[in-house]
Design a protein around this motif. Structure first.
Motif, short mmCIF file in Angstrom:
data_model
loop_
_atom_site.label_atom_id
_atom_site.label_comp_id
_atom_site.label_asym_id
_atom_site.label_seq_id
_atom_site.Cartn_x
_atom_site.Cartn_y
_atom_site.Cartn_z
N MET A 61 0.84 -1.21 0.00
CA MET A 61 0.00 0.00 0.00
C MET A 61 0.87 1.26 0.00
O MET A 61 0.52 2.26 -0.62
N ALA A 62 1.99 1.19 0.68
CA ALA A 62 2.90 2.35 0.74
C ALA A 62 3.35 2.71 -0.68
O ALA A 62 3.34 3.89 -1.07
N LEU A 63 3.72 1.70 -1.46
CA LEU A 63 4.21 1.98 -2.82
C LEU A 63 3.07 2.37 -3.75
O LEU A 63 3.19 3.29 -4.57
N GLU A 64 1.96 1.67 -3.62
CA GLU A 64 0.82 1.97 -4.50
C GLU A 64 0.32 3.41 -4.27
O GLU A 64 0.09 4.16 -5.22
N VAL A 65 0.20 3.78 -3.01
CA VAL A 65 -0.27 5.15 -2.71
C VAL A 65 0.80 6.17 -3.14
O VAL A 65 0.47 7.23 -3.67
N ALA A 66 2.06 5.84 -2.92
CA ALA A 66 3.13 6.78 -3.29
C ALA A 66 3.11 7.06 -4.79
O ALA A 66 3.18 8.22 -5.22
N ILE A 67 2.97 6.02 -5.60
CA ILE A 67 2.94 6.22 -7.06
C ILE A 67 1.70 7.04 -7.42
O ILE A 67 1.78 8.01 -8.19
N GLY A 68 0.56 6.69 -6.81
CA GLY A 68 -0.69 7.40 -7.11
C GLY A 68 -0.61 8.88 -6.75
O GLY A 68 -1.23 9.72 -7.42
N ALA A 69 0.17 9.20 -5.72
CA ALA A 69 0.25 10.58 -5.25
C ALA A 69 0.81 11.53 -6.31
O ALA A 69 0.55 12.74 -6.27
N PHE A 70 1.56 10.99 -7.26
CA PHE A 70 2.12 11.86 -8.30
C PHE A 70 1.11 12.24 -9.38
O PHE A 70 1.36 13.09 -10.21
#
Ligand code: T4K
Length: 364
Positions: A61-70
């Motif tokens: 979730m940390a990576l998925e949300v991080a990518i989505g944040a861009f």
């Protein structure tokens, strides 16, 4: 004989954890950014040598949300590696982005930075690279390319907790960097994930993205998931951080013994330390290529003695059922690594006698 698994989580003394969670019975604040969450985050910024830290329910979730944040445009292309855990690719695809697979370096198994440029098109938006087994990508070259082509760089550092380069924490490179704190990792919060953002503008929205997109009690700014770390996980993190130096020292002892036993054996390749990079010994990797037995035979023989080595990462991403449309892509170094790799048992409490027994089976 008791089974020996590829890894085992390190856990703090039981009483230490009980002491850490005792106050939760008084406060009854057990999730949603409580006191443990806050102090864990503060402590982490020292350990990771980083600011802009966010805590998650797990690394994925940390990576998925991080990518989505861009907020990349849908269908944007992301240059990435197929020598990683499926989570890395899932995080790209679940954000409606297209993975573009680049081959890896033979020596450190990270993305081949020289090759990245060949894959850049007008649709490329980012590079998502993995510091696989705690070995560090060619961060300088990747930074140069990203600057030249105006791309974001997001590191999957699931395996790289505690790794430093030239004395600086690994999270200082890239626009964002994710660590996994899963039970199988060098540092665990049972389940958990961490992101570090070097891009302040993106970081400003991440806390709300973790929490359904809430930005105040009556304002929902984003369509975010629930990806929060709870207080019991943060408490585990606080305890395990106190023992992290000891964890690294114990793992080093295990790695040193494997190195003594398995170095210079024809047909077995071991990974070498990188200059200026500290090792966290998150995995102990051996490649069986031209050895008297194949990787699969070695794995089978070990399992007959109740020793469970794992083929991390086989099949490579492009050979997984869900990614079969990429199966034709030629990434020969990735394929060779995936066909020959065996992750041998590695954890703090593995004894030197256990390592000797494992090596005896491999070498007999
Ligand atoms: N990116 C990369 C590069 C990753 O490697 C991962 C996760 C992620 C992203 C995603 O991070 P998280 O969302 O997981 O935080 C394991 C782990 O589940 C996974 O976290 C990890 N990478 C992957 C490489 O390995 P499995 O299916 O091999 O795990 P499992 O359940 O077979 O466990 C392996 C061994 O560990 C067991 O045989 C025994 C031992 N074990 C495991 C657990 C869960 C224990 O002793 N106690 C336990 O509680 O995937």
């Amino acid at each position: 004989m008791n089974p020996i698994y590829v890894t085992r989580p390190s856990m703090p003394p039981f009483e230490e954890y009980i002491e850490e969670i005792r106050e939760l019975w008084q406060t009854k604040w057990i999730s949603n950014s409580g006191a443990k969450h806050k102090s864990f985050r503060t402590r982490l910024s020292e350990t990771l040598d980083a600011k802009n830290i966010s805590l998650f329910s797990n690394g994925h979730m940390a990576l998925e949300v991080a990518i989505g944040a861009f907020e990349f445009p849908q269908g944007g292309e992301v240059i990435t590696t197929a020598y990683t855990f499926c989570s890395t690719t899932h995080c790209i695809v679940r954000n409606n982005l297209t993975p573009v697979f680049c081959d890896i370096n033979e020596n450190d198994l990270t993305i081949n930075a020289e090759e990245i440029k060949r894959h850049i098109t007008e649709k490329t938006v980012a590079i998502v690279a993995t510091h696989v087994y705690g070995l560090v990508c060619n961060i300088k070259e990747i930074e140069k390319i990203a600057r030249q082509y105006n791309l974001k760089v997001i590191y999957d550092a699931a395996h790289a907790f505690g790794v430093t380069v030239g004395g600086k924490g690994i999270a200082n490179w890239g626009d964002a960097c994710m660590f996994s704190c899963h039970a199988t990792k060098v540092f665990n919060t049972v389940e958990g994930g961490i992101t570090v953002f070097n891009d302040d503008t993106v970081y400003s929205k991440i806390e709300s993205l973790i929490n359904f997109g809430f930005n105040g009690p009556e304002v929902v700014r984003f369509i975010g998931p629930n990806a929060r770390m709870n207080e019991f996980a943060a408490a585990m993190g606080l305890c395990n951080l106190r023992h992290f130096d000891e964890e690294l020292a114990k793992r080093k002892r295990v790695a040193d013994r494997y190195n003594e036993r398995l170095s210079d054996i024809k047909g077995i390749r071991l990974l070498q330390a990188q200059p200026n990079v500290t090792q966290n010994h998150s995995y102990y990797i051996a490649f069986f290529d031209g050895y008297s037995k194949s990787r699969d035979e070695i794995q089978k023989e070990l399992s007959q003695d109740n020793i469970f080595a794992r083929k991390y990462f086989y099949p490579m991403i492009t050979k997984l059922d869900c990614y079969r449309k990429y199966a034709h892509i030629q990434i020969p170094i990735t394929k060779k690594a995936s066909d020959t790799v065996l992750a041998l048992p590695m954890y703090a409490d593995l004894t030197v006698d256990d390592v000797d027994m494992i090596c005896d089976i491999i070498l007999r």
